[in-house]
Design a protein around this motif. Structure first.
Motif, PDB file in Angstrom:
ATOM      1  N   ASP A 298      55.841  10.118  46.809  1.00 22.28           N
ATOM      2  CA  ASP A 298      55.064  11.316  47.107  1.00 22.28           C
ATOM      3  C   ASP A 298      53.591  11.079  46.800  1.00 22.28           C
ATOM      4  O   ASP A 298      52.711  11.422  47.606  1.00 22.28           O
TER       5      ASP A 298
ATOM      6  N   TYR B  29      47.030   9.248  52.772  1.00 24.87           N
ATOM      7  CA  TYR B  29      46.511  10.221  53.734  1.00 24.87           C
ATOM      8  C   TYR B  29      45.057  10.551  53.429  1.00 24.87           C
ATOM      9  O   TYR B  29      44.207  10.550  54.318  1.00 24.87           O
TER      10      TYR B  29
ATOM     11  N   HIS C  43      54.374  14.956  56.264  1.00 28.77           N
ATOM     12  CA  HIS C  43      54.407  14.371  54.926  1.00 28.77           C
ATOM     13  C   HIS C  43      55.845  14.040  54.528  1.00 28.77           C
ATOM     14  O   HIS C  43      56.124  12.953  54.003  1.00 28.77           O
TER      15      HIS C  43
ATOM     16  N   ASN D 274      50.512   7.382  61.367  1.00 30.00           N
ATOM     17  CA  ASN D 274      51.460   6.399  60.849  1.00 30.00           C
ATOM     18  C   ASN D 274      52.889   6.661  61.293  1.00 30.00           C
ATOM     19  O   ASN D 274      53.751   5.805  61.112  1.00 30.00           O
TER      20      ASN D 274
ATOM     21  N   SER E 244      57.184  11.010  56.458  1.00 33.06           N
ATOM     22  CA  SER E 244      56.577   9.774  55.947  1.00 33.06           C
ATOM     23  C   SER E 244      57.321   9.289  54.706  1.00 33.06           C
ATOM     24  O   SER E 244      57.648   8.101  54.577  1.00 33.06           O
ATOM     25  N   ILE E 245      57.585  10.208  53.777  1.00 34.65           N
ATOM     26  CA  ILE E 245      58.265   9.821  52.540  1.00 34.65           C
ATOM     27  C   ILE E 245      59.707   9.400  52.823  1.00 34.65           C
ATOM     28  O   ILE E 245      60.212   8.440  52.225  1.00 34.65           O
TER      29      ILE E 245
ATOM     30  N   ASP F  79      52.039   8.540  49.428  1.00 34.41           N
ATOM     31  CA  ASP F  79      51.764   9.092  50.750  1.00 34.41           C
ATOM     32  C   ASP F  79      50.571  10.035  50.726  1.00 34.41           C
ATOM     33  O   ASP F  79      49.738  10.017  51.636  1.00 34.41           O
TER      34      ASP F  79
ATOM     35  N   LEU G  85      59.594   5.914  54.085  1.00 30.84           N
ATOM     36  CA  LEU G  85      59.326   5.021  52.955  1.00 30.84           C
ATOM     37  C   LEU G  85      60.583   4.844  52.110  1.00 30.84           C
ATOM     38  O   LEU G  85      60.912   3.733  51.673  1.00 30.84           O
TER      39      LEU G  85
END
Length: 320
Positions: A272, A279, A158, A318, A161-162, A275, A165
């Motif tokens: 946040d 998910y 997580h 991802n 991913s952020i 994402d 981004l």
């Protein structure tokens, strides 16, 4: 999960659930639900004696010898021998629970590399100090008990991913301080390590006392304060990072201690949320046939979503 019917099998399995029960004749036995990454199977250890067979807990990964046969139309494992795994078994806990598509080591190394690239030395020092202080647990910790990223390695999955981004956002909006936004992303959920009880397989089994009474937002601000004192972080920067952690849920109704009050804090809150929602949507749509709707998703206003089938939905991929 591979096994032979009506034959002796030696299997490595994780205990998903376990109850000590008594037969009609008063004899003790253990009623198991075993699992690995591919499925689950019920099991019985008859005539159980703690001093002979040992003690076990939910989440233990065990080596089991037993016979699989049909009982009431389902496969059942009659346990003959059972023991906890040993280092010489070379068992990977990730084989027994849903796990992030990338290894914890790979995600950790990528994030450390990004932090080492910060131009702001004060930000670099505190982020690296916190990550090094939590290194072991960060590599396998889940991000949730039940909701988004509740998988082995989910916390770093997580987070990464952020961060990715955030890197894209910074490339579009030059007014964003990239070091500050990415540092906030790397630290926003750091105290989930203190919030959950987690077994060796990387599954959250519940909340700690600290998690229930304080929560990861307030504890995250405490962690930043503690490390800021160690590495000499300037007060203003410490307050900015603490504010990002305390406000990243956006609204008090969603647990935020305060609403975001500067650009990078607002962006972190939005990224946040995005994402987490993507998910959960991927998980739900991946379980719905093309042309069908998902079940209603509590975390998304109890809405159901349509799988149009125009794009294959691959969950947990991802970052690959």
């Amino acid at each position: 999960m591979e096994y032979k019917m009506d034959a002796t099998n030696d299997l490595f399995l994780m205990i998903r659930s376990m109850d000590k029960k008594t037969t009609a004749k008063g004899l003790p036995y253990l009623d198991f639900m075993f699992c690995d990454k591919e499925g689950e199977i019920s099991g019985k250890l008859w005539d159980y004696h703690e001093e002979l067979h040992g003690m076990f807990e939910v989440g233990d990964i065990v080596k089991v010898r037993g016979t699989v046969s049909q009982y009431n139309g389902t496969d059942q494992l009659r346990v003959e021998r059972i023991r906890k795994t040993q280092p010489t078994d070379n068992v990977d806990p990730a084989d027994f629970v849903p796990s992030a598509a990338l290894s914890g080591e790979a995600m950790y190394d990528e994030l450390i590399g990004i932090a080492n690239g910060f131009k702001d030395d004060d930000i670099k020092r505190i982020v690296l100090a916190i990550y090094e202080g939590y290194a072991d647990k960060l590599k396998y910790w889940p991000a949730a008990f039940k909701l988004h990223h509740a998988i082995r390695g989910g916390l770093l999955y997580h987070t990464l991913s952020i961060v990715r981004l955030a890197q894209s956002v910074c490339a579009i909006y030059p007014s964003v301080n990239s070091d500050l936004l990415i540092a906030g992303a790397m630290l926003h959920d750091i105290a989930k390590i203190d919030e959950f009880d987690v077994n060796d397989a990387g599954t959250a089994t519940g909340y700690t006392l600290e998690g229930n009474l304080i929560g990861h937002l307030a504890k995250g601000a405490i962690v930043i304060d503690r490390f800021a004192e160690k590495v000499g972080t300037p007060d203003e920067l410490k307050f900015l990072l603490q504010h990002m952690v305390l406000s990243h849920h956006g609204e008090p109704d969603f647990g935020a201690a305060v609403r975001p009050m500067f650009l990078e804090a607002e962006l972190l809150s939005e990224l946040d949320l995005m994402d987490a929602r993507i998910y959960e949507l991927e998980e739900a749509i991946g379980n719905a046939k093309a042309g069908d709707y998902t079940q209603r998703l509590w975390a998304l206003d109890n809405r159901k979503f349509y799988n149009h089938g125009k794009q294959e939905v691959t969950t947990n991929a991802n970052l690959v």
